[in-house]
Design a protein around this motif. Structure first.
Motif, PDB file in Angstrom:
ATOM      1  N   TRP A 243      45.674  35.548  35.578  1.00  0.00           N
ATOM      2  CA  TRP A 243      46.750  36.056  34.223  1.00  0.00           C
ATOM      3  C   TRP A 243      47.060  34.772  33.784  1.00  0.00           C
ATOM      4  CZ3 TRP A 243      47.066  40.287  31.685  1.00  0.00           C
ATOM      5  CH2 TRP A 243      46.762  41.683  32.305  1.00  0.00           C
ATOM      6  N   VAL A 244      47.515  33.693  34.550  1.00  0.00           N
ATOM      7  CA  VAL A 244      47.761  32.415  34.036  1.00  0.00           C
ATOM      8  C   VAL A 244      46.658  31.770  33.341  1.00  0.00           C
ATOM      9  CG1 VAL A 244      48.407  30.114  34.802  1.00  0.00           C
ATOM     10  CG2 VAL A 244      49.457  31.877  35.865  1.00  0.00           C
TER      11      VAL A 244
ATOM     12  N   SER B  65      44.422  38.625  39.697  1.00  0.00           N
ATOM     13  CA  SER B  65      45.623  38.134  40.320  1.00  0.00           C
ATOM     14  C   SER B  65      46.482  37.424  39.390  1.00  0.00           C
ATOM     15  CB  SER B  65      44.953  37.055  41.681  1.00  0.00           C
ATOM     16  OG  SER B  65      44.614  35.765  41.122  1.00  0.00           O
ATOM     17  N   ARG B  66      47.665  36.888  40.025  1.00  0.00           N
ATOM     18  CA  ARG B  66      48.573  35.895  39.129  1.00  0.00           C
ATOM     19  C   ARG B  66      47.874  34.709  38.407  1.00  0.00           C
ATOM     20  NH1 ARG B  66      51.394  31.624  39.486  1.00  0.00           N
ATOM     21  NH2 ARG B  66      53.416  31.480  38.437  1.00  0.00           N
TER      22      ARG B  66
END
Length: 323
Positions: free
Chosen positions: A195-196, A191-192
């Motif tokens: 990635w963070v 998910s986002r």
């Protein structure tokens, strides 16, 4: 515009490939947990207990893997497993609460502790963070030893969860918990937020420079890790029907980290592969007790030397060798 189309297509193909591999891993894990193990160990209560332990250890190790995803070496998962186990044990024996109520409360208690500890602690990096988390397990052990010292710090006669009275039933519950945990971690990693996490692991300053509140994401990762440790600890307490301050020691926290290394830090499935591999190896070497520790250590050294990216990197090595 025409030049950007192939790049977008390649990016979409890469995501599709990653999604296909992830779904394949989920299917294979489900087959292994629900078909292979029950078939191989049918009628063997002892081995079902061993596999239950492996499943619960894998669940706790998945939490440690989340903190590795943000670039932190966490050696304190035993502390949160101990906290979750004691929370469930006290609530079930003193207040008569059902295990099914104690389980989410244990997760909340461990997650809250992770939040309070993690907010100042996660500012540390590298060896400093690792050493501080290493002391957490011992600190929590001494806390329960001193506050419950009249009984040696232990709690006995913890009731079994309703509906989990047989080794097979408890194993199927642990397997379901593990599969759900893996699904959640795999989805998080892709998910986002995932990635963070990866960008923070590579370069926190660069991540912060584009406006991302890295402190919030660091605490989120640590809270998720702590809550998963609390759930595993509550399940272990119910499985063993007792808990002591020595149930989780510093060596257990180190093992949670080693499971992730052995399976492979680049893979969400790594902690599960590492845990089941080490637990089964430990049991198979039990018959030669005088050489067990030696062979166990040699096995770990060989894997780290020839597979530095974990057991799951074997496929990559074989593909490179075939070229």
């Amino acid at each position: 515009m025409a030049k950007s189309i192939p790049a977008v297509s390649l990016q979409g193909s890469g995501r599709l490939l990653d999604g296909t591999r992830g779904l394949l891993a989920i299917v294979l894990l489900a087959v292994f947990l629900y078909a292979v193990i029950p078939l191989v160990f049918s009628g063997r209560a002892y081995w079902f207990n061993v596999m239950t332990n492996a499943a619960l250890l894998s669940f706790a190790s998945l939490g440690v893997w989340i903190t590795f995803a943000i670039g932190r070496v966490n050696i304190g998962q035993g502390a949160f497993a101990l906290l979750g186990g004691y929370t469930s044990a006290i609530l079930s024996t003193t207040y008569g609460l059902s295990f099914w109520l104690c389980l989410p409360i244990s997760a909340l208690a461990a997650g809250l502790a992770g939040f309070l500890i993690g907010w100042p602690l996660l500012r540390l990096r590298g060896i400093y963070f690792a050493m501080v988390t290493l002391s957490l397990t011992e600190a929590v052990r001494l806390l329960f030893l001193n506050t419950l010292g009249a009984s040696g710090g232990g709690i006995l006669n913890i009731p079994r969860p309703a509906g989990l009275s047989t080794p097979l039933a408890f194993y199927l519950f642990a397997a379901t918990l593990l599969l759900a945990g893996y699904l959640a971690v795999w989805r998080l990693a892709n998910s986002r937020i995932g990635w963070v996490f990866r960008s923070m692991r590579e370069n926190e300053e660069l991540t912060m420079s584009i406006g991302i509140d890295i402190a919030r994401y660091r605490v989120l990762a640590f809270v998720l890790c702590s809550a998963m440790g609390g759930v595993a600890g509550a399940c272990f307490a119910a499985l063993q029907q007792n808990i002591y301050p020595a149930t989780y020691t510093v060596s257990d926290s180190i093992n949670f980290m080693l499971y992730c290394f052995l399976g492979g830090l680049d893979y969400a499935l790594g902690p599960i592969v590492g845990t089941f591999g080490l637990v089964m190896a430990f049991e198979l070497l039990r018959s030669i007790q005088e050489y067990q520790a030696l062979l166990y250590g040699v096995l770990m050294i060989v894997v780290m030397l020839f597979l530095p990216n974990g057991l799951l990197s074997i496929g990559n090595l074989l593909r490179r060798g075939a070229r």
